[in-house]
Enzyme design. Sequence first.
Site, mmCIF file in Angstrom:
data_model
loop_
_atom_site.group_PDB
_atom_site.id
_atom_site.type_symbol
_atom_site.label_atom_id
_atom_site.label_comp_id
_atom_site.label_asym_id
_atom_site.label_seq_id
_atom_site.Cartn_x
_atom_site.Cartn_y
_atom_site.Cartn_z
ATOM 1 N N LYS A 1 -15.541 27.681 -10.521
ATOM 2 C CA LYS A 1 -15.338 26.232 -10.420
ATOM 3 C C LYS A 1 -16.321 25.594 -9.422
ATOM 4 O O LYS A 1 -16.749 24.458 -9.615
ATOM 5 C CB LYS A 1 -13.892 25.938 -10.005
ATOM 6 N N TYR B 1 -12.357 32.872 -9.897
ATOM 7 C CA TYR B 1 -11.949 31.530 -10.339
ATOM 8 C C TYR B 1 -12.603 30.462 -9.455
ATOM 9 O O TYR B 1 -13.249 29.531 -9.961
ATOM 10 C CB TYR B 1 -10.422 31.401 -10.292
HETATM 11 P P1 NAI Z 1 -4.326 25.881 -20.539
HETATM 12 O O1 NAI Z 1 -4.241 27.354 -20.483
HETATM 13 O O2 NAI Z 1 -3.118 25.114 -20.946
HETATM 14 O O3 NAI Z 1 -5.553 25.442 -21.476
HETATM 15 C C1 NAI Z 1 -6.782 26.085 -21.396
HETATM 16 C C2 NAI Z 1 -7.334 26.253 -22.796
HETATM 17 O O4 NAI Z 1 -8.582 26.954 -22.694
HETATM 18 C C3 NAI Z 1 -6.413 27.088 -23.706
HETATM 19 O O5 NAI Z 1 -6.114 26.407 -24.895
HETATM 20 C C4 NAI Z 1 -7.225 28.338 -23.965
HETATM 21 O O6 NAI Z 1 -7.020 28.919 -25.257
HETATM 22 C C5 NAI Z 1 -8.657 27.832 -23.786
HETATM 23 N N1 NAI Z 1 -9.536 28.970 -23.572
HETATM 24 C C6 NAI Z 1 -9.370 29.977 -22.684
HETATM 25 N N2 NAI Z 1 -10.287 30.939 -22.872
HETATM 26 C C7 NAI Z 1 -11.060 30.517 -23.900
HETATM 27 C C8 NAI Z 1 -12.159 31.091 -24.587
HETATM 28 N N3 NAI Z 1 -12.626 32.300 -24.278
HETATM 29 N N4 NAI Z 1 -12.719 30.389 -25.587
HETATM 30 C C9 NAI Z 1 -12.232 29.179 -25.950
HETATM 31 N N5 NAI Z 1 -11.181 28.589 -25.350
HETATM 32 C C10 NAI Z 1 -10.596 29.262 -24.343
HETATM 33 O O7 NAI Z 1 -4.816 25.430 -19.101
HETATM 34 P P2 NAI Z 1 -4.944 24.019 -18.358
HETATM 35 O O8 NAI Z 1 -4.150 24.125 -17.131
HETATM 36 O O9 NAI Z 1 -4.778 22.884 -19.264
HETATM 37 O O10 NAI Z 1 -6.466 24.123 -17.898
HETATM 38 C C11 NAI Z 1 -7.465 23.178 -18.230
HETATM 39 C C12 NAI Z 1 -8.549 23.272 -17.177
HETATM 40 O O11 NAI Z 1 -8.006 22.833 -15.917
HETATM 41 C C13 NAI Z 1 -9.050 24.690 -16.921
HETATM 42 O O12 NAI Z 1 -10.445 24.647 -16.764
HETATM 43 C C14 NAI Z 1 -8.399 25.081 -15.605
HETATM 44 O O13 NAI Z 1 -9.163 25.994 -14.896
HETATM 45 C C15 NAI Z 1 -8.329 23.745 -14.911
HETATM 46 N N6 NAI Z 1 -7.336 23.637 -13.837
HETATM 47 C C16 NAI Z 1 -6.014 23.855 -14.069
HETATM 48 C C17 NAI Z 1 -5.091 23.680 -13.056
HETATM 49 C C18 NAI Z 1 -3.624 23.833 -13.274
HETATM 50 O O14 NAI Z 1 -2.856 23.831 -12.273
HETATM 51 N N7 NAI Z 1 -3.140 23.944 -14.489
HETATM 52 C C19 NAI Z 1 -5.520 23.322 -11.696
HETATM 53 C C20 NAI Z 1 -6.940 23.093 -11.558
HETATM 54 C C21 NAI Z 1 -7.805 23.262 -12.604
#
Ligand code: NAI
Length: 284
Positions: free
Chosen positions: A159, A155
């Site tokens: 990033k 991860y």
């Molecule tokens: P989330 O899980 O709510 O949303 C992520 C979305 O990406 C989901 O809808 C999922 O279906 C989609 N996704 C995953 N694999 C996929 C694939 N193979 N093809 C197409 N779509 C795919 O997560 P969140 O928290 O909203 O994450 C958004 C971004 O923020 C991510 O890049 C995550 O790494 C980053 N992030 C999140 C943090 C947190 O604490 N939630 C902290 C720092 C970064």
Amino acid sequence: MGTYAVTGAASGMGLATTRRLRTEGHTVIGVDLRDVEVVADLSTRAGRHRAAAEVVERAGGRLDGAVMAAGLGGVAGRERLILEVNHLGVVELLEAWRPALAGAGGAQVVVIGSNSTTLTPMIPGKAVEALLAGEVDEAARRLARFRGRAATFAYATSKTAVTRWVRRTAVTSGWAGAGIRLNVLAPGVVSTPLLDEQLAGGERKAAEGLALPVGERGRPDDVAEVVTFLLLQPAARFFCGSVLFYDGGSDAWFRPDDWPTSGGLRQVVSYLRRSRAWTRQQRR
Ligand code: NAI
């Protein structure tokens, strides 16, 4: 009103941003595994290729901006998927969308990074470089050495690579020179399904030990507000290759004096070399 591509639009920060943009009257083309306009799996080359082409077609060849929010958390067993989605799912799509973004004259792109880039000690630099070179097998091989912690490092590696790609790319003639602004928003702990999954998957202790000076987790709707500012406000156009930490103070708590740093003698040489290259480029 503009047309924006949002990956990860079915959940969390991507969904909140999609709703916010639509409320303001913009058109959003969502990309995700379900419940969006372009259903595609960004963990495969074919899925990325199809998603990229379908978005351009739906947008009529012109994109005012993009938000790259699709991502997978550091859950064990998914190391390879993490590298593919979190890094290639950004880079390959943005490279394919570049002409459509340039065509808009002033497009804004926000890549969702992470403060894991600075808060994970000992991220393997060779794995980061391998990923930046598109060598996913090599990056995965180097990460396998971390055994039970491989997903956490995958991860942070993904990033870090995508953040460096943004910093290298944003300032080039094909991007800044074409009026496209490319920046990273690096969140800390934000309450989304991704975080819930990580907490349920054994990361609870690590999450609880993560200092959060502001006293509460981030909210997806607030992230969407910040992203929307970066996409829509003319004043945001001076951000270029910037990495904006949006993490409730976690990075500042752990590493108050680590940066900004000015570098040593090698930095002077590199600065002079790049400064000369810039001057030459301007004369052309
Ligand atoms: P989330 O899980 O709510 O949303 C992520 C979305 O990406 C989901 O809808 C999922 O279906 C989609 N996704 C995953 N694999 C996929 C694939 N193979 N093809 C197409 N779509 C795919 O997560 P969140 O928290 O909203 O994450 C958004 C971004 O923020 C991510 O890049 C995550 O790494 C980053 N992030 C999140 C943090 C947190 O604490 N939630 C902290 C720092 C970064």
